[in-house]
Design an enzyme around this catalytic site. Structure first.
Site, mmCIF file in Angstrom:
data_model
loop_
_atom_site.group_PDB
_atom_site.id
_atom_site.type_symbol
_atom_site.label_atom_id
_atom_site.label_comp_id
_atom_site.label_asym_id
_atom_site.label_seq_id
_atom_site.Cartn_x
_atom_site.Cartn_y
_atom_site.Cartn_z
ATOM 1 N N LEU A 137 5.531 -7.025 -6.069
ATOM 2 C CA LEU A 137 6.425 -8.141 -6.371
ATOM 3 C C LEU A 137 6.549 -9.046 -5.166
ATOM 4 C CD1 LEU A 137 9.323 -6.627 -8.472
ATOM 5 C CD2 LEU A 137 7.289 -7.835 -9.228
ATOM 6 N N HIS A 138 6.198 -10.297 -5.350
ATOM 7 C CA HIS A 138 6.354 -11.297 -4.302
ATOM 8 C C HIS A 138 7.288 -12.379 -4.822
ATOM 9 C CE1 HIS A 138 3.373 -13.720 -6.484
ATOM 10 N NE2 HIS A 138 2.710 -12.581 -6.606
ATOM 11 N N ALA A 139 7.450 -13.443 -4.094
ATOM 12 C CA ALA A 139 8.490 -14.442 -4.369
ATOM 13 C C ALA A 139 8.437 -15.030 -5.778
ATOM 14 C CB ALA A 139 8.423 -15.557 -3.331
#
Length: 95
Positions: free
Chosen positions: A14-16
């Protein structure tokens, strides 16, 4: 209380961008939505920083939970689709 177990399948975890989408969906729901990790950490999905701080990776299993309401199953399904775009979690039990 509706619960959805999800295995994160996003290749880079999970990134931004996906976390922002999770927060957008959770904040549009009238009830709070929480995410709990296998280690037992629980955060409000509406908090981008709280979710980012978990440093979730592909293969991690999480539990999404929200109080029973008219849109509860829908929001859990939408959130699960962001966490697991390949739908690997379809075989996990819905509790």
């Amino acid at each position: 209380m509706p619960i959805r177990r999800v295995i994160i399948s996003a290749h880079d975890g999970l990134h931004a961008r996906p976390v922002a989408e999770l927060a957008r969906l959770a904040l549009a729901h009238p009830e709070p939505v929480t995410l709990t990790t296998e280690a037992g950490s629980t955060v409000d999905v509406g908090s981008i920083l709280a979710v980012m701080d978990l440093a979730l990776s592909a293969g991690d299993e999480v539990r999404l939970e929200t109080p029973d309401s008219a849109g509860a199953q829908r929001v859990l399904t939408e959130l699960a689709a962001v966490l697991d775009p390949t739908n690997r979690s379809a075989t996990l039990s819905r509790r």
